[in-house]
Design a protein around this motif. Structure first.
Motif, mmCIF file in Angstrom:
data_model
loop_
_atom_site.group_PDB
_atom_site.id
_atom_site.type_symbol
_atom_site.label_atom_id
_atom_site.label_comp_id
_atom_site.label_asym_id
_atom_site.label_seq_id
_atom_site.Cartn_x
_atom_site.Cartn_y
_atom_site.Cartn_z
ATOM 1 N N GLN A 97 41.009 2.532 12.322
ATOM 2 C CA GLN A 97 41.170 1.319 13.129
ATOM 3 C C GLN A 97 42.208 1.480 14.230
ATOM 4 O O GLN A 97 42.244 0.678 15.159
ATOM 5 C CB GLN A 97 41.527 0.128 12.224
ATOM 6 N N ASN A 98 43.034 2.516 14.141
ATOM 7 C CA ASN A 98 44.072 2.731 15.158
ATOM 8 C C ASN A 98 43.723 3.834 16.157
ATOM 9 O O ASN A 98 44.526 4.144 17.034
ATOM 10 C CB ASN A 98 45.409 3.069 14.475
ATOM 11 N N ILE A 99 42.543 4.437 16.006
ATOM 12 C CA ILE A 99 42.148 5.547 16.882
ATOM 13 C C ILE A 99 41.511 5.007 18.155
ATOM 14 O O ILE A 99 40.687 4.085 18.106
ATOM 15 C CB ILE A 99 41.160 6.485 16.154
ATOM 16 N N GLN A 100 41.899 5.561 19.285
ATOM 17 C CA GLN A 100 41.298 5.169 20.563
ATOM 18 C C GLN A 100 39.780 5.322 20.489
ATOM 19 O O GLN A 100 39.282 6.337 19.980
ATOM 20 C CB GLN A 100 41.797 6.067 21.698
ATOM 21 N N ALA A 101 39.071 4.344 21.045
ATOM 22 C CA ALA A 101 37.607 4.410 21.069
ATOM 23 C C ALA A 101 37.171 5.695 21.767
ATOM 24 O O ALA A 101 37.711 6.061 22.814
ATOM 25 C CB ALA A 101 37.048 3.206 21.803
ATOM 26 N N GLY A 102 36.222 6.382 21.162
ATOM 27 C CA GLY A 102 35.718 7.623 21.740
ATOM 28 C C GLY A 102 36.407 8.863 21.211
ATOM 29 O O GLY A 102 35.954 9.980 21.459
ATOM 30 N N TYR A 103 37.488 8.684 20.473
ATOM 31 C CA TYR A 103 38.225 9.837 19.954
ATOM 32 C C TYR A 103 38.079 9.999 18.443
ATOM 33 O O TYR A 103 38.734 10.839 17.835
ATOM 34 C CB TYR A 103 39.711 9.717 20.304
ATOM 35 N N GLU A 104 37.200 9.174 17.851
ATOM 36 C CA GLU A 104 37.079 9.185 16.387
ATOM 37 C C GLU A 104 36.707 10.572 15.858
ATOM 38 O O GLU A 104 37.143 10.979 14.776
ATOM 39 C CB GLU A 104 36.021 8.163 15.931
ATOM 40 N N ASN A 105 35.888 11.286 16.631
ATOM 41 C CA ASN A 105 35.412 12.573 16.124
ATOM 42 C C ASN A 105 36.468 13.671 16.171
ATOM 43 O O ASN A 105 36.246 14.766 15.657
ATOM 44 C CB ASN A 105 34.139 12.991 16.860
ATOM 45 N N ASN A 106 37.612 13.385 16.785
ATOM 46 C CA ASN A 106 38.715 14.341 16.688
ATOM 47 C C ASN A 106 39.255 14.398 15.263
ATOM 48 O O ASN A 106 40.033 15.285 14.931
ATOM 49 C CB ASN A 106 39.865 13.928 17.614
ATOM 50 N N PHE A 107 38.840 13.429 14.442
ATOM 51 C CA PHE A 107 39.396 13.305 13.096
ATOM 52 C C PHE A 107 38.352 13.584 12.021
ATOM 53 O O PHE A 107 38.542 13.262 10.863
ATOM 54 C CB PHE A 107 39.986 11.896 12.913
ATOM 55 N N THR A 108 37.233 14.177 12.410
ATOM 56 C CA THR A 108 36.193 14.519 11.445
ATOM 57 C C THR A 108 36.645 15.692 10.591
ATOM 58 O O THR A 108 37.284 16.611 11.087
ATOM 59 C CB THR A 108 34.898 14.905 12.199
ATOM 60 N N LYS A 109 36.289 15.654 9.323
ATOM 61 C CA LYS A 109 36.550 16.846 8.500
ATOM 62 C C LYS A 109 35.248 17.613 8.325
ATOM 63 O O LYS A 109 34.154 17.054 8.452
ATOM 64 C CB LYS A 109 37.146 16.470 7.140
ATOM 65 N N TYR A 110 35.362 18.883 8.037
ATOM 66 C CA TYR A 110 34.186 19.734 7.982
ATOM 67 C C TYR A 110 34.106 20.486 6.662
ATOM 68 O O TYR A 110 35.104 20.686 5.977
ATOM 69 C CB TYR A 110 34.200 20.719 9.149
ATOM 70 N N GLY A 111 32.908 20.894 6.362
ATOM 71 C CA GLY A 111 32.654 21.591 5.101
ATOM 72 C C GLY A 111 33.281 22.963 5.077
ATOM 73 O O GLY A 111 33.445 23.617 6.100
ATOM 74 N N VAL A 112 33.623 23.398 3.886
ATOM 75 C CA VAL A 112 34.258 24.719 3.779
ATOM 76 C C VAL A 112 33.284 25.843 4.114
ATOM 77 O O VAL A 112 33.693 26.922 4.513
ATOM 78 C CB VAL A 112 34.833 24.972 2.370
ATOM 79 N N SER A 113 31.988 25.582 3.956
ATOM 80 C CA SER A 113 31.033 26.652 4.244
ATOM 81 C C SER A 113 30.419 26.507 5.631
ATOM 82 O O SER A 113 29.572 27.284 6.023
ATOM 83 C CB SER A 113 29.917 26.657 3.199
ATOM 84 N N GLY A 114 30.843 25.498 6.358
ATOM 85 C CA GLY A 114 30.325 25.291 7.705
ATOM 86 C C GLY A 114 31.169 26.032 8.721
ATOM 87 O O GLY A 114 31.722 27.084 8.435
ATOM 88 N N TYR A 115 31.279 25.454 9.902
ATOM 89 C CA TYR A 115 31.939 26.209 10.959
ATOM 90 C C TYR A 115 33.410 26.397 10.710
ATOM 91 O O TYR A 115 34.027 27.295 11.274
ATOM 92 C CB TYR A 115 31.705 25.553 12.320
#
Ligand SMILES: [Zn+2]
Length: 281
Positions: A207-225
């Motif tokens: 709720q505190n992240i600037q709109a459009g920047y949410e994906n800077n905070f995505t987590k990723y799978g250990v077997s992915g990239y």
């Protein structure tokens, strides 16, 4: 490293909240006593304040959301994805990033564009990497794969060695610490807060992240990239956002599990950063 503390209140008033987001009136930033980093530390952006079109695709075996800005594919604010890294066809036997795209023999060939101001940012960052890791930087002569440091709209880099010439882009606001961070991307490091296990260590306050920047905070799978996560989440990593990075309202976007905040660190490689690079290279 001995650190002193410096309020960033005065800087926030002039920098503003759109271009650089790590400002809040309560926030203080750790500043080392060395002269190299006596300026406000901020999270890196390729095109500060610009929002591109949101795209979805594949990076290695990982589904990602990224932005297309000025014809470039930008992941997590400052990572430029090469076309060859996006939407691979056929079966993926290995992922990009930490596990591939490494520089052979831990040698990075490089050039510095003559038009880049304050080139000591680059040479100081290279000296720092060479002091604390086994990675070596050699001026490029005829090598096919190399990094060129040049002027950019913000601070940005490709992830890993992509083949051919690649760039680390540095606007005037990019510090030596930001340059150390971008070299980390070029070596194959992702942002620390995208680790697969990060929810064990932090709360993400969407709720505190600037709109459009949410994906800077995505987590990723250990077997992915994102390849391999080394050790525990390192709050002191030069690849880690601070509590107020990309905040829309001065409230934290990331806290520790107990709700406390932490500073962004762009002074130098942490012990964890060095240990991770030692394993990689
Ligand atoms: Zn980055």
């Amino acid at each position: 490293m001995k650190t002193t503390r410096l309020s960033v209140l005065a800087l926030c008033a002039t920098v503003g909240m759109t271009a650089f987001s790590s400002c809040s009136k309560e926030q203080e930033t750790a500043v080392p006593t060395s002269s190299a980093a006596k300026q406000e530390a901020k999270a890196e952006e390729a095109y500060p304040g610009e929002r591109g079109t949101v795209q979805t695709g594949k990076f290695g075996s990982e589904s990602i959301v990224y932005q297309q800005i000025n014809g470039e594919n930008i992941l997590e604010g400052d990572i430029i994805l090469a076309a060859s890294q996006l939407n691979p066809t056929g079966p993926q036997t290995e992922s990009a990033g930490r596990n591939t795209g490494k520089w052979p023999s831990a040698v990075v060939y490089y050039t510095i564009d003559a038009a880049l101001p304050s080139q000591n940012r680059v040479t100081d960052a290279i000296t720092h990497w060479q002091t604390y890791t086994a990675v070596r930087f050699v001026k490029r002569t005829t090598q096919a794969n190399y990094v060129t440091f040049r002027v950019g709209s913000g601070c940005s880099s490709n992830i890993g060695m992509i083949g051919g010439r690649q760039y680390i882009n540095l606007a005037s606001g990019c510090s030596t610490g930001n340059t150390i961070h971008e070299i980390g991307h070029a070596l194959g490091l992702f942002h620390e807060q995208t680790r697969n296990d990060r929810d064990t260590y932090v709360n993400i306050l969407t709720q505190n992240i600037q709109a459009g920047y949410e994906n800077n905070f995505t987590k990723y799978g250990v077997s992915g990239y994102s390849g391999t996560d080394f050790g525990a989440l390192d709050f002191g990593s030069i690849m880690m956002y601070g509590s107020f990075s990309f905040s829309s309202n001065g409230q934290p976007t990331i806290t520790k599990k107990d709700g406390s905040t932490f500073d962004i660190q762009r002074s130098g490689l942490s012990a964890g950063d060095r240990a991770g690079i030692d394993i990689m290279y």
